[in-house]
Scaffold this motif. Structure first.
Motif, mmCIF file in Angstrom:
data_model
loop_
_atom_site.group_PDB
_atom_site.id
_atom_site.type_symbol
_atom_site.label_atom_id
_atom_site.label_comp_id
_atom_site.label_asym_id
_atom_site.label_seq_id
_atom_site.Cartn_x
_atom_site.Cartn_y
_atom_site.Cartn_z
ATOM 1 N N TRP A 1 0.852 -1.184 0.000
ATOM 2 C CA TRP A 1 0.000 0.000 0.000
ATOM 3 C C TRP A 1 0.893 1.239 0.000
ATOM 4 O O TRP A 1 1.626 1.466 0.968
ATOM 5 C CB TRP A 1 -0.914 -0.017 1.225
ATOM 6 N N GLU A 2 0.790 1.980 -1.057
ATOM 7 C CA GLU A 2 1.561 3.227 -1.158
ATOM 8 C C GLU A 2 0.658 4.343 -0.658
ATOM 9 O O GLU A 2 -0.198 4.839 -1.385
ATOM 10 C CB GLU A 2 1.930 3.439 -2.639
ATOM 11 N N HIS A 3 0.864 4.723 0.598
ATOM 12 C CA HIS A 3 0.023 5.767 1.186
ATOM 13 C C HIS A 3 0.611 7.132 0.842
ATOM 14 O O HIS A 3 1.814 7.337 0.954
ATOM 15 C CB HIS A 3 -0.030 5.568 2.704
ATOM 16 N N PRO A 4 -0.245 8.099 0.418
ATOM 17 C CA PRO A 4 0.279 9.392 -0.030
ATOM 18 C C PRO A 4 1.137 10.103 1.043
ATOM 19 O O PRO A 4 2.087 10.786 0.699
ATOM 20 C CB PRO A 4 -0.968 10.209 -0.359
ATOM 21 N N GLY B 1 3.751 6.822 3.167
ATOM 22 C CA GLY B 1 4.690 6.015 2.384
ATOM 23 C C GLY B 1 4.202 4.583 2.310
ATOM 24 O O GLY B 1 2.994 4.333 2.372
ATOM 25 N N LEU B 2 5.138 3.653 2.228
ATOM 26 C CA LEU B 2 4.770 2.252 2.057
ATOM 27 C C LEU B 2 4.261 1.667 3.378
ATOM 28 O O LEU B 2 4.967 1.700 4.378
ATOM 29 C CB LEU B 2 6.007 1.493 1.583
ATOM 30 N N VAL B 3 3.033 1.160 3.371
ATOM 31 C CA VAL B 3 2.481 0.563 4.586
ATOM 32 C C VAL B 3 2.509 -0.954 4.432
ATOM 33 O O VAL B 3 2.094 -1.484 3.401
ATOM 34 C CB VAL B 3 1.023 1.035 4.821
ATOM 35 N N SER B 4 2.996 -1.642 5.465
ATOM 36 C CA SER B 4 3.137 -3.101 5.382
ATOM 37 C C SER B 4 1.774 -3.802 5.488
ATOM 38 O O SER B 4 0.927 -3.396 6.287
ATOM 39 C CB SER B 4 4.045 -3.570 6.511
ATOM 40 N N PRO B 5 1.590 -4.876 4.705
ATOM 41 C CA PRO B 5 0.319 -5.613 4.822
ATOM 42 C C PRO B 5 0.131 -6.189 6.231
ATOM 43 O O PRO B 5 -0.986 -6.378 6.678
ATOM 44 C CB PRO B 5 0.446 -6.725 3.785
ATOM 45 N N ALA B 6 1.258 -6.443 6.927
ATOM 46 C CA ALA B 6 1.139 -6.960 8.292
ATOM 47 C C ALA B 6 0.401 -5.942 9.173
ATOM 48 O O ALA B 6 -0.204 -6.302 10.179
ATOM 49 C CB ALA B 6 2.513 -7.251 8.857
#
Ligand code: C2E
Ligand code: MG
Ligand code: MG
Length: 566
Positions: free
Chosen positions: A353-356, A359-364
């Motif tokens: 997930w590329e959050h504006p 940044g990158l949010v982990s699926p965990a």
């Protein structure tokens, strides 16, 4: 004179006749009434009807001649006495004691009644105990949690607002604690809801023991509890939080299971961390989230920077919805290797997930939250479709037709039309279903469901295999492995870590590999990070491996070099 005497006698005769008639009519009414009836004179019971006796469980001998107030609970004595003697037209409520000792609530109406030449009172009663209790329960449930009997979110918010007003007046402070059970969902899914419910009750009792009598504990949703510490600053909040951590180091013994259940706690303080109930709750939740990321069974105080770095439950759900609409997700792919030859035999698709802002949010971090609502279904559909389109793209580019594994949440399998959905995507993207593999972790959660069971079979007939992921972390009996048409079992990475040195991991992994082979299943190890780990697994006879040692998960375009025919 004579005349007058005569007149008097006539009047006398007429009156007694009328009275007799009235009496007869009343007796008729009493006989036909569905209400219970009693007749009393200033409280002393003169007559009762059968319905009244049936309602209350007494015999006629036990009540006639006694004072009605003898059958009334202490706290209702005064009110009942007034109601009985006032003879007003209004109906009133009587809370009495039945012969078996339980309470009965009667709706009553009194009228005056001629009885053996005297005016006494007749009372018609209806048993409204059940509907009254139902009403009480409804109003109780509006403010309480049925399972634990604790106040719910509404009542908690109410108390928090009162406590804030008080703190403002007294110029004092207070603390809000947000406690979330660590890994409750897994326990609930594997051991069943009955154990899960019992566990939550015991869990809430332990929390209660950690706080004072003026503090308020509430259950605001599934495995989330909040605590309000009135008149409290950082020092006391810290003491309570430490006490909570200690309280959960001991396991719970539940229906023959020994269960370790801990809690992560976030704390916000009034007025420094927020001046409204909403912001205090939100900030405590954010701090809880940070506590969880740091490790289990810990606590953290809210800090302003947290809001920038992380996200919280309250907004996350909305953000996820927007993310789906905006397609802020993408898939990464990690190769799966046949250990004997080192060749790539498949890939696993892992969502990102590329959050504006974040940044990158982990699926965990976000999958467990999505799993709490139907959002996981929308995400699951997006993953399925995107993975199938990727298979198609690689196929069009003439790359090797490898199997692509996607992760499925148990919830996705519980949709009745799951087979149709998969079928639809496979047909629409025109891929060979044999290239699609599904990984699922919680087999136990699905084990009682015959429909899921037959869905597994249908998938297998379509050519789509189902594998078990993270084996060893949840509860998975031999029975499930035998019953379900599973193709492969993936050993959880926690058992692979340092396997070349860690004796315990060696023993566990060896046992899993032997058992799987005994059941005719292939085995893959995840989380291989070093050559030594890979060599050891090869020696144990593990079929396949996956991990940073071979490749980190990469975007579709970046991984495709590895997929060319060699
Ligand atoms: P998982 O399915 O067990 O995926 C393996 C996880 O281990 C991935 O984490 C992967 O990046 C990581 N990993 C791979 N090799 C190594 C290694 O050598 N060392 C270590 N330490 N880790 C390694 P990731 O991508 O963060 O995914 C975490 C979990 O989130 C997945 O665990 C899976 O349960 C879930 N997930 C990921 N994508 C999806 C999805 O599309 N749908 C669903 N329902 N869950 C997903
Ligand atoms: Mg997986
Ligand atoms: Mg895994």
């Amino acid at each position: 004179m004579v005349n007058k005497n005569n007149d008097d006698r006539i009047e006398q005769v007429d009156r007694s006749k009328v009275r007799e008639e009235v009496q007869l009519q009343l007796e008729e009414i009493i006989k036909n009434s569905s209400d219970g009836i009693f007749i009393h004179d200033q409280g002393t019971i003169l007559e009762v009807d059968q319905t009244f006796l049936t309602m209350t469980g007494y015999t006629e001998e036990e009540v006639v001649g006694r004072n009605f107030l003898d059958f009334i609970t202490d706290e209702h004595q005064e009110k009942t006495k007034n109601d009985l003697l006032s003879l007003s037209d209004d109906s009133f409520e009587i809370t009495g004691i039945k012969r078996d000792g339980t309470d009965i609530i009667l709706r009553a109406k009194s009228s005056s009644f001629p009885y053996q030449g005297e005016d006494v009172a007749i009372v018609f009663v209806q048993n409204v105990t059940q509907s009254k209790q139902k009403e009480e329960k409804i109003s109780y449930l509006a403010y309480h949690d049925e399972l634990t009997g604790l106040p719910n979110r509404t009542l908690f918010n109410h108390r928090l607002n009162l406590a804030m007003t008080y703190a403002q007046l007294k110029n004092s402070s207070l603390a809000v604690m947000f406690c979330d059970c660590d890994g409750f969902k897994k326990i609930n899914d594997t051991l069943g809801h009955k154990v899960g419910d019992l566990l939550l009750i015991e869990f809430s009792k332990r929390l209660k023991n950690c706080i004072g009598e003026h503090d308020a504990l509430s259950r605001i949703s599934g495995d989330e509890f909040t605590i309000l510490l009135s008149d409290t600053g950082k020092e006391r909040a810290k003491e309570v939080a430490t006490k909570i951590s200690h309280a959960f180091t001991e396991p719970f013994e539940m229906e023959g299971h020994t269960i370790y259940l801990t809690t992560s706690t976030g704390i916000s303080l009034y007025p420094s961390d927020g001046e409204s109930g909403e912001s205090l709750m939100k900030n405590a939740d954010t701090a809880m989230y940070q506590a969880k990321r740091k490790g289990k069974n810990g606590y953290m105080f809210y800090e302003t920077e947290m809001s920038h770095k992380s996200f919280n439950h309250f907004t996350l759900e909305n953000e996820l919805r927007t993310a789906i609409e905006r397609e802020d997700f993408f898939l990464c792919y990690q190769p799966q290797i046949y250990l004997k030859t080192g060749e790539i035999v498949g890939l696993e698709a892992l969502i990102r997930w590329e959050h504006p802002e974040l940044g990158l949010v982990s699926p965990a971090d976000f999958i467990p939250i999505a799993e709490k609502s139907e959002l996981i279904l929308l995400i699951g559909e997006w993953v399925l479709k995107t993975a199938c389109l990727q298979i198609r793209t690689w196929q069009e580019k003439g790359l090797r037709p490898l199997k692509l594994s996607i992760n499925f949440s148990a919830k996705q399998f519980q949709q009745p039309d799951i087979i149709n959905k998969i079928n639809h995507v496979v047909t629409e993207t025109k891929i060979d279903p044999q290239q699609l593999v599904i990984e699922v972790t919680e087999l136990a959660a699905l084990s009682d469901d015959e429909e899921v069971f037959s869905a597994f079979h249908t998938l297998l007939n379509m050519g789509i295999k189902v594998n078990i992921d993270d084996f060893g972390t949840g509860y998975c009996s031999f029975d499930y492995l035998k019953r379900f048409p599973i193709s492969k079992l993936k050993i959880d990475k926690s058992f692979i870590r340092n396997i070349d040195r860690d004796k315990e991991n060696q023993a566990i992994t060896e046992a899993i590999i032997n058992m799987s082979h005994g059941l005719g299943l292939r085995v893959i190890a995840e989380g291989i990070e070093t050559a030594e780990e890979m060599d050891y697994l090869k020696k144990l006879g593990c079929d396949e491996g996956q991990g940073f040692y071979f490749s980190r998960p990469k975007r579709g375009g970046d991984i495709q070099e590895k997929l060319r025919y060699e």
